[in-house]
Design an enzyme around this catalytic site. Structure first.
Site, short mmCIF file in Angstrom:
data_model
loop_
_atom_site.label_atom_id
_atom_site.label_comp_id
_atom_site.label_asym_id
_atom_site.label_seq_id
_atom_site.Cartn_x
_atom_site.Cartn_y
_atom_site.Cartn_z
CG ASN A 61 -7.80 -4.42 0.99
OD1 ASN A 61 -7.12 -3.42 1.21
ND2 ASN A 61 -7.30 -5.65 1.07
CG HIS A 94 -1.93 -1.12 1.23
ND1 HIS A 94 -3.19 -1.02 0.70
CD2 HIS A 94 -1.83 -2.40 1.70
CE1 HIS A 94 -3.83 -2.17 0.87
NE2 HIS A 94 -3.02 -3.02 1.46
#
Ligand code: HDE
Length: 724
Positions: free
Chosen positions: A185, A112
């Site tokens: 997510n 990420h």
């Protein structure tokens, strides 16, 4: 950065100085003026004539200082023994500036790393007071400030925005009871069931360690090798190969907390909960060819899109919804909800919308906020607790550990972006970068010396008191986690035929980049458990002579009922809200048509950007100048949701020989977008070999254009590409 030229001789200095004087008179651009003036003024006293050139008109500037507050008289030149002599170690000003610069970066996130964030607020619309003591979920109408960060997973911080990848969807709520981080997510399930496998799955998807590529891509051997040996990943693979992994805009993705959490009420009773974010603008994905071209056209496409929407006051918004269920309900599910590779279909436990999130403020500083924000799933508030999901349990450790290494100090919570906005106090002390100055003698508890020292409170956080499962300690995977294919099948079979074709084609694309034949075959073997037609399509796409054997399955796949909410197409909204239409013009374009199209598009809630061969714009048919937002070569149609081409005949003929202009319509057509053209624009359609269909309309018919632009023309797809 301006450098004083090394070895400039006297006559040249004089020449530069006189050039500087001349430039002052003739208003040469500031940068030129500044550098030549300073170079010319390379004497020991460099104040004087150049200073006023550093002041933008009307500025009231505070003095420039060192980090110690020392005002600086010269920020252009370092200290030298003589004008052309060696630099001096004494130059503490240069050393402070360069040292700070040398330390500007912190370790990027291992996963990420590439992310974009924004501030906003959460507003509760339905109280969950029956279930929880978490104030943010009980006080209807109350607004809680938050910071939200979206991310890709695999690529580094400087990688593209549009790879095929999962998107992180992390929200930090600054509640009155402390910070709550919902770190989710855009896909409701995960690749693995146990935290033990996380370093492996991440290593496998990151660039391969010997060659250092590919960046931000799962289409390579190591990822698919790992997946082929990890059947529990197959459900997530279906999602990752679907268009969910190539969103058109971060404003149009769903978000999921993934794991089951617990809500705890005042009596200590607990209820399981799953969190869902649903975008107000509906779901929208790119097509794969478009996502690839976007990577080249604008590597920052998603970040720019989010930034522009917020700048324009078109604030992105999501509903927060929950699935609430009891232990008894969970016991009756045909899967284990503690297994993060499973989701709870909405048909089994419906979603209840409880509030909304609005993102209304771009950060002031990317590093201080988006980079330094430190999310931890362990950040919860009283009334929210964890489930035993073994992935979540691992995450509870990992994130705090990560922040210690990324931000370098146990005091990372004191950074403004991470600090709670409610009072917080404890007896933890000291450490690197301590920003607070605690008073008094008492830094321990229990204590009797300070009536103000912080104490436990009955309103504080409690863990759910639930009996532990029977069974022995051990490194085991529960039997109830063994069904790896049923929900993968359910997902695939719930998709529209278009989406199924995209999944099959994505698999063919990815596996075609895998050099190792046995890995390609092993994946097709797994697909046989999911859907034999899918396996056949992928095998054909890969050119396999025979269908590979399916690996043994611990549990044979069951036919679960199809669940339409798993689709994207079913969740797209027929709307132009929040979209952007590109309007290609050139000299002589019909002013009335341009005006009418703009009016209709804006009335439908979208923005219009003008594209022209020159950034200065063009003169329309009424003789008026029209400025451009983008130059044709640098503003291809991939950055728009629909396009219109309004050209005078002469301009149309000329642009029909221009690759960028032909691609403008050909890509829009290939990406299933609506196109409006007038007679001049028709030249581009002809050059691109584009046949008219219901999505290609006359520019004079703004109403039909707006209607067609509200969605993608899926029926066109078979005409423009071969799908698996
Ligand atoms: Fe993460 N994850 N993760 N993850 N994750 C990180 O923490 C980790 C997982 C997610 O915008 C890291 O601060 C483990 C699931 C997001 O800053 C790290 C496991 C989900 C973000 C980490 C998982 C996520 C991260 C890297 C398996 C969806 C970015 C940098 C046990 C529910 C947050 C950091 C942001 C970031 C560990 C699995 C979402 C290394 C060990 C499942 C959105 O700590």
């Amino acid at each position: 950065m301006q450098h004083r030229p090394v070895g400039v001789d006297r006559p040249l200095l004089i020449l530069l100085r006189s050039f500087a004087m001349a430039s002052k008179k003739t208003a040469t651009p500031r940068s030129t003026t500044r550098s030549t003036t300073r170079t010319g003024g390379a004497t020991r006293d460099s104040r004087g004539q150049g200073d006023e050139l550093h002041q933008p008109a009307g500025g009231k500037h505070p003095p420039l200082t060192t980090n110690q507050g020392l005002p600086l008289s010269d920020n252009q030149n370092s200290l030298h023994a003589t004008p052309r002599g060696p630099g001096l170690l004494e130059d503490f000003i240069l050393r402070e500036k360069i040292t700070h610069f040398d330390h500007e970066r912190i370790p990027e996130r291992i996963v990420h790393a590439r992310g974009s964030g924004a501030h906003g607020y959460f507003e509760l619309s339905k109280s969950l007071a029956r279930y929880t003591t978490a104030r943010i979920l009980t006080e209807v109408g109350e607004r809680t400030p938050l910071f939200c960060r979206f991310s890709t997973v695999a690529g580094g911080a400087g990688s593209i925005d549009t790879p095929r990848d999962v998107r992180g969807f992390a929200v930090k709520f600054y509640t009155q009871q402390g910070n709550w981080d919902l770190v989710g997510n855009n896909i409701p399930v995960f690749f693995i069931q146990d935290a033990m496998k996380f370093p492996d799955v991440v290593h496998s998807v990151k660039m391969e360690p010997d060659r250092g590529f590919p960046q931000a891509a799962s289409a390579h051997d190591t990822f698919w090798d790992f997946i082929s040996l990890t059947p529990e990943a197959m459900h997530m693979i279906m999602w990752a190969m679907s268009d969910r992994a190539i969103p058109r805009s971060l404003r149009m993705i769903e978000g999921f907390g993934v794991h089951s959490f617990r809500l705890l009420n005042a009596k200590g009773a607990s209820t399981f909960v799953k969190f869902h974010w649903r975008p107000k603008l509906g779901l929208q994905s790119a097509v794969w060819d478009e996502a690839c071209k976007l990577a080249g056209a604008d590597p920052d496409f998603h970040r720019r899109d989010l930034f522009e929407a917020i700048e324009n006051g078109d604030y992105p918004e999501w509903e927060l919804a929950v699935q609430l269920f009891t232990q008894e309900q969970a016991d009756a599910f045909p899967f284990d909800h503690l297994d993060a590779t499973k989701l709870i279909p909405e048909e089994l436990v419906p979603l209840t919308v409880i509030g909304r999130m609005v993102l209304d403020r771009w950060p002031d500083n990317f590093f201080a906020e988006t980079e330094q924000v430190a999310f931890c799933p362990s950040h919860v508030v009283p009334g929210i607790d964890f489930s035993n999901d073994p992935l979540l349990q691992g995450r509870l450790f990992s994130y705090l550990d990560t922040q210690l290494s990324r931000l370098g100090s146990p005091n990372f919570h004191q950074l403004p972006i991470n600090a709670p906005k409610c009072p917080f106090a404890n007896l933890q002390r000291d450490g690197h970068m301590q920003m607070r100055v605690p008073r008094g003698r008492v830094n321990y508890e229990p204590s009797s010396l300070d009536p103000q020292s912080p104490r436990e409170t009955p309103a504080g956080f409690r863990s759910a008191s639930v009996p532990a499962d029977d069974g022995a300690k051990g490194r085991v995977r529960p039997e109830s986690f063994a069904d790896h294919y049923s929900q993968a099948r359910q997902f695939y079979r719930s998709q529209t035929p278009y989406e199924q074709a995209h999944i099959a084609s994505a698999l063919v694309f990815e596996l075609s980049k895998v050099g190792t034949a046995h890995v390609r075959e092993a994946i097709v073997g797994h697909l046989r458990h999911i859907d034999s037609a899918l396996a056949r399509r992928v095998a054909d796409g890969l050119g396999l002579a025979a269908l590979p054997a399916a690996p043994p399955a611990a549990v044979a796949a069951k036919d679960l009922p199809v669940s339409p909410p798993l689709q994207i197409i079913g969740k797209m909204k027929s709307t132009l809200q929040g979209r952007c239409v590109g309007l290609l013009i050139d000299d002589g374009s019909d002013a009335g048509t341009v005006r009418a199209l703009r009016k209709a598009v804006e009335a439908a809630g979208a923005r219009v950007k003008i594209v022209a061969p020159r950034i200065g714009g063009a003169k329309l048919s009424d003789g008026k100048p029209q400025t451009a937002d983008g130059q044709l070569a640098g503003t291809p149609s991939v950055v728009f949701d629909a396009v219109a081409v309004v050209l005078a005949d002469k301009a149309g003929k000329r642009l029909a020989k221009e690759g960028a202009a032909i691609d403008f319509v050909r890509d829009a057509y290939g990406h299933l977008k609506a196109i409006a053209v007038d007679q001049g624009g028709q030249w581009l359609l002809d050059a691109g070999g584009i046949e008219r269909d219901e999505g290609v309309v006359d520019a004079s018919d703004a109403r039909s254009f707006v209607a067609a632009a509200k969605g993608r023309l899926w029926e066109r797809e078979a005409k423009v590409r071969t799908l698996a």
